[in-house]
Enzyme design. Structure first.
Site, PDB file in Angstrom:
ATOM      1  N   ARG A 135      51.317  60.119  25.654  1.00 47.60           N
ATOM      2  CA  ARG A 135      51.821  58.743  25.507  1.00 47.60           C
ATOM      3  C   ARG A 135      52.538  58.251  26.763  1.00 47.60           C
ATOM      4  O   ARG A 135      53.529  57.540  26.700  1.00 47.60           O
ATOM      5  CB  ARG A 135      52.736  58.653  24.281  1.00 47.60           C
ATOM      6  CG  ARG A 135      52.001  59.004  22.999  1.00 47.60           C
ATOM      7  CD  ARG A 135      52.922  59.320  21.846  1.00 47.60           C
ATOM      8  NE  ARG A 135      52.123  59.714  20.686  1.00 47.60           N
ATOM      9  CZ  ARG A 135      51.608  60.932  20.491  1.00 47.60           C
ATOM     10  NH1 ARG A 135      51.841  61.881  21.391  1.00 47.60           N
ATOM     11  NH2 ARG A 135      50.874  61.209  19.444  1.00 47.60           N
ATOM     12  N   GLY A 136      52.008  58.669  27.899  1.00 38.93           N
ATOM     13  CA  GLY A 136      52.560  58.244  29.180  1.00 38.93           C
ATOM     14  C   GLY A 136      53.650  59.152  29.715  1.00 38.93           C
ATOM     15  O   GLY A 136      54.051  59.016  30.877  1.00 38.93           O
ATOM     16  N   SER A 151      52.333  61.058  32.616  1.00 36.28           N
ATOM     17  CA  SER A 151      51.447  60.255  33.466  1.00 36.28           C
ATOM     18  C   SER A 151      51.937  60.181  34.902  1.00 36.28           C
ATOM     19  O   SER A 151      51.191  59.803  35.809  1.00 36.28           O
ATOM     20  CB  SER A 151      51.343  58.832  32.910  1.00 36.28           C
ATOM     21  OG  SER A 151      52.596  58.159  33.047  1.00 36.28           O
ATOM     22  N   LEU A 205      47.908  62.344  28.038  1.00 37.23           N
ATOM     23  CA  LEU A 205      49.052  62.074  28.908  1.00 37.23           C
ATOM     24  C   LEU A 205      50.341  61.994  28.101  1.00 37.23           C
ATOM     25  O   LEU A 205      51.357  61.507  28.583  1.00 37.23           O
ATOM     26  CB  LEU A 205      48.833  60.777  29.700  1.00 37.23           C
ATOM     27  CG  LEU A 205      47.665  60.795  30.687  1.00 37.23           C
ATOM     28  CD1 LEU A 205      47.525  59.452  31.389  1.00 37.23           C
ATOM     29  CD2 LEU A 205      47.823  61.920  31.694  1.00 37.23           C
ATOM     30  N   TYR A 227      45.270  50.162  13.036  1.00 41.18           N
ATOM     31  CA  TYR A 227      45.944  49.826  14.291  1.00 41.18           C
ATOM     32  C   TYR A 227      46.235  48.329  14.282  1.00 41.18           C
ATOM     33  O   TYR A 227      45.330  47.499  14.459  1.00 41.18           O
ATOM     34  CB  TYR A 227      45.067  50.158  15.499  1.00 41.18           C
ATOM     35  CG  TYR A 227      44.825  51.627  15.736  1.00 41.18           C
ATOM     36  CD1 TYR A 227      45.567  52.615  15.099  1.00 41.18           C
ATOM     37  CD2 TYR A 227      43.842  52.043  16.635  1.00 41.18           C
ATOM     38  CE1 TYR A 227      45.336  53.957  15.333  1.00 41.18           C
ATOM     39  CE2 TYR A 227      43.604  53.388  16.872  1.00 41.18           C
ATOM     40  CZ  TYR A 227      44.353  54.335  16.222  1.00 41.18           C
ATOM     41  OH  TYR A 227      44.115  55.665  16.461  1.00 41.18           O
TER      42      TYR A 227
END
Length: 335
Positions: free
Chosen positions: A213-214, A217, A211, A58
């Site tokens: 990746r939003g 959401s 979620l 990452y």
């Protein structure tokens, strides 16, 4: 908010019912604020979250160093309760491109040495290859992690994004604590064969992307402009007609959330929590505000009528578009 605990499989430790996925604090979702990221990790620990998830690739080690700083600057009691899950094996180039996966035993031990240094810890609680190396049998990769366990550098073996056959082969080699894999209302591919296999073998699931990746959401808008360094700018589910279709699903879900007096994100996370005590959702909150909202899902109770309404609003396979671009989908053990 009452923080419950769940077990990472029959061989793993007790962890909080929600874990914190730290990837977005360093990579793939646009720029992040380091100070706020560390404050969010501290807030999660203070709320009783014990499981922190990161990966050595990452932002090429940046995320591990960030998590290490957050642990180092947290109060001792909170630092001691933290359990760190690390993914390894994804190869990167200096310009950020992906160059495959390396699961060779020597590479496993090399990756671990660097992760321990960046995190500033003497052991990693759960260690897992991010994706299966097609050129190395999973038995060899898991065997190398087992050797690290024998030497005290790792506590538990984990897996990530592999199918039922690989899970069984890995479990025949060493005890597996859990499988990390995407699972959400609109990513339910594990239900066919993966989840039955993990339950048969006593392996838990740490579910990322709860979620999507939003996307589900409740905060993602149709006209949102994504930065070039945001993974979602290239993700099929966020493109054109796919995005419009998927946001229609979110609006259907919003009606149910509003009837219960909760947010869309909370009902989406609560749905994953309802799937079983062997599933631990990872929330990817990058700010204390979003973390607080996610933690509120622990107080959401979904009865049979709620679950049926959610199923009608967002049926299995309702999403438009794959969860990754085609080249990355080829590396996944399950859809």
């Amino acid at each position: 908010m009452t923080m419950q605990t769940r077990s990472l499989g029959t061989t793993g430790p007790q962890v909080s019912a929600l874990g914190l996925g730290c990837m977005g604090m360093s990579a793939l979702y646009g720029d992040a604020d380091r100070t706020e990221s560390i404050a969010t990790v501290h807030a999660a620990l203070e709320a009783g979250v014990t499981l922190l998830d990161t990966g050595d690739f990452y932002a090429m080690g940046h995320n591990e160093m960030l998590v290490g700083e957050a642990l180092r600057t947290a109060p001792a009691a909170l630092r001691e309760q933290a359990l760190v899950s690390v993914k390894f094996g994804a190869l990167r180039s200096p310009d950020g491109d992906w160059a495959g996966y390396d699961g060779r035993p020597a590479a496993v031990k090399n990756f671990a040495a660097y992760s321990l240094q960046r995190l500033g810890v003497d052991h990693i609680d759960v260690y897992r290859i991010a994706r299966l190396d097609p050129d190395v049998p999973i038995e060899e990769t898991v065997g190398a992690i087992s050797e690290l366990i024998e030497k005290g550098y790792v506590r538990h073996v984990g897996l990530s994004e592999v199918g039922a056959d690989t899970i069984r082969r890995a479990a025949a080699t060493a005890p597996i604590a859990d499988l990390q894999i995407e699972y959400s209302l609109i990513s339910r591919g594990i239900e066919e064969s993966v989840l039955p296999a993990t339950r048969e073998l006593g392996i838990s699931i740490t579910a990322y992307g709860v979620l999507s990746r939003g996307l589900i959401s409740g905060h993602f808008t149709r006209d949102r402009q994504l930065a070039a360094n945001d993974f979602r700018a290239y993700s099929p589910r966020f493109q054109g007609e796919n995005l419009l279709h998927n946001l229609d699903l979110v609006e259907a879900l919003r009606k149910i959330a509003e009837q219960k007096g909760v947010s869309v994100a909370q009902i989406a996370i609560a749905w994953v929590l309802s799937r079983g005590d062997d599933i631990v959702p990872l929330v990817g909150a990058r700010t204390r505000e979003r973390l607080s909202e996610s933690l509120g899902a622990l107080d959401v109770t979904l009865d049979n009528a709620d679950l049926a309404a959610i199923e009608r609003a967002v049926p299995a396979d309702a999403a438009a578009g794959d969860r990754y671009p085609a080249p990355q989908m080829a590396h996944l053990g399950s859809k």
